[in-house]
Design an enzyme around this catalytic site. Structure first.
Site, short mmCIF file in Angstrom:
data_model
loop_
_atom_site.label_atom_id
_atom_site.label_comp_id
_atom_site.label_asym_id
_atom_site.label_seq_id
_atom_site.Cartn_x
_atom_site.Cartn_y
_atom_site.Cartn_z
N ASP A 195 -2.03 6.10 -6.05
CA ASP A 195 -2.19 5.20 -4.92
C ASP A 195 -2.43 3.78 -5.39
O ASP A 195 -3.25 3.54 -6.28
CB ASP A 195 -3.38 5.68 -4.07
CG ASP A 195 -3.63 4.80 -2.87
OD1 ASP A 195 -2.67 4.45 -2.16
OD2 ASP A 195 -4.80 4.44 -2.64
N ASP B 2 0.82 -1.21 0.00
CA ASP B 2 0.00 0.00 0.00
C ASP B 2 0.85 1.27 0.00
O ASP B 2 1.54 1.57 0.98
CB ASP B 2 -0.91 -0.01 1.24
CG ASP B 2 -1.94 1.10 1.23
OD1 ASP B 2 -2.00 1.85 0.24
OD2 ASP B 2 -2.70 1.21 2.20
#
Length: 467
Positions: free
Chosen positions: A345, A139
């Site tokens: 992201d 992440d």
């Protein structure tokens, strides 16, 4: 406001049923790089290590499609709340950890979590000595490494055996007066003078336990004294993984700890969500940067607590070669409080645009796609097409215009088929939301190597198949 954000994120929910609609090669030409040009890496790639990839279907063998649907809702709702919470007031890490410099690199597998409703990607690493291998979420929007540890006060179900620190000879606790403990936003301490950590997500799930150090094994590369959260109280559904490996910009993220050692360079190429057995990798080190990459500068948010995210400057969007009216750089500029900007992201599934940008983009796409038969809208998708019976479809080209580089998206990153039954409508794979910034999600990144050169404060794009 909360209801508005949650409704907008319903767009995410059906993403777990997405499958790629096969379009002709004419539907998605690269406007910058010819598709036939081979992907080339730095010659020092001989120092890069490769791990075998493992498919993660087994993680969800007992889940139905309906259950995955609601798990996706919970995870996406938690993510947007966590992002907006951080924007509202979390403190960022201020101190950078130091490691010896090395020009060696390594690579690790990434497996798509898409078929399982996670909207994220997994990597597999070894923890401890001897190493016990576990799956961790990867992440770019997180600044911490954590995994479940024995003894468990509360632990959720995971595929691999829960890590037992007592079986590792390299595990070490961190004391409360350690500088590592003070790197946390809100350091905690127990009665044994052990440093404590806590991470809470927007849906109420989270993890807490001992902040510790341990040896991580990535391929044949062993990284010693990596700070991580050894979680004894863990609640939520994390897709059967053992935890999370944050590669954001904070000091306690994986990149914050090993970035200097590997010259602050890494890249990933996310596997096609509908062909998750296809190999992919994340690479750290000089060999992570392909020669074919074209770069845009990374921006700094004027609000220092938000600089753990990777911001890029989006200048505009074009559809079929025509710039979208109503989308200009001013839409995405930071204000004095740090609101605005565009984040790239890996953990967000679908690109989320602020309302005026999304509406202008969607309307331009509808005009360009007028030759396609419209399909029924869904609760989450407002622009869908009926492509049933077609062997090929001419999908309008979409180009994202960043500072110094234009990125042409493949058709499968623009229009996706909802597999709610044997066939389904193909819908515009973007969404609007009411948050303070826009997010480039992983569906739009798939099949493109995203190269982060943090030493040069830039991020590059090499539109190739994952290798």
């Amino acid at each position: 406001m909360e209801e508005k954000v949650q409704n907008s994120f319903l767009f995410f929910l059906l993403v777990i049923f997405l499958t790629v609609f096969t379009a002709s090669s004419d539907s998605f030409p690269s406007l910058i790089w010819p598709e036939s040009e081979p992907l080339e890496f730095d010659p020092e790639s001989s120092n890069t290590l490769t791990l075998p990839l493992h498919h993660v279907d087994v993680l969800f063998f007992n889940k139905t499609s309906e259950e995955l649907f609601y798990l996706m809702l919970q995870r996406d709702a938690a993510r947007v709340k966590a992002f907006t919470s951080k924007a509202a007031g979390e403190e960022s890490n201020k101190t950078q950890l130091r490691f010896p410099r090395s020009r060696k690199g390594f690579r690790s597998p990434i497996i798509s979590g898409f078929p399982h409703g996670t909207g994220a990607y997994y990597t597999r690493i070894g923890i401890g000595t001897p190493p016990r291998y576990v799956n961790l979420f990867l992440d770019t929007g997180s600044d911490v490494i954590w995994l479940q540890c024995k003894p468990c006060k509360i632990c959720y179900n995971q595929t691999d055996e829960i890590f037992d620190p007592e079986k590792s000879t390299s595990f070490d606790e961190i004391s409360c007066n350690s500088s590592l403990c003070q790197l946390q936003d809100q350091p905690g301490c127990n009665q044994k003078n052990q440093c404590q950590y806590q991470v809470t997500y927007g849906d109420g799930s989270g993890t807490s336990g001992d902040l510790s150090t341990e040896t991580l094994t990535v391929g044949k590369t062993r990284l010693q004294r990596i700070t991580f959260g050894c979680g004894h109280d863990n609640e939520g559904d994390f897709g059967g993984t053992a935890g999370l490996m944050g590669i954001g910009g904070g000091s306690l993220s994986f990149l914050g700890q090993v970035g200097t050692r590997f010259n602050k360079k890494f890249s990933y190429c996310l596997v096609d969500r509908s062909h998750s057995q296809k190999p992919s990798s994340i690479i750290f080190g000089d060999s992570a940067i392909p020669r074919t990459a074209r770069f845009t500068p990374l921006l700094k948010n004027p609000n220092p607590r938000l600089n753990g995210f990777y911001y890029v400057e989006l200048l505009g969007i074009s559809v079929d070669g025509i710039p979208v009216r109503g989308i200009s750089p001013s839409l995405f500029r930071f204000d004095q409080y740090g609101n605005g900007g565009v984040i790239i992201d890996s953990g967000t599934t679908v690109t989320q645009l602020i309302k005026p940008a999304y509406l202008a983009f969607r309307n331009a796409f509808r005009v360009a796609a007028a030759h396609l038969k419209r399909g029924p809208e869904t609760e989450s998708f407002d622009t869908c097409y009926d492509l049933s019976g077609l062997r090929e479809a001419k999908v309008p080209t979409v180009v994202l215009h960043f500072r110094d580089v234009d990125v042409s998206l493949p058709a499968k990153n623009v229009l996706a088929t909802l597999k709610t039954n044997k066939t389904g409508p193909s819908c515009f794979a973007f969404a609007q939301w009411g948050g303070p910034f826009s997010i480039i999600g992983n569906i739009q990144q798939q099949g493109i190597r995203i190269a982060y050169d943090l030493a040069g404060s830039r991020v590059g794009f090499a539109p190739r198949e994952c290798v």
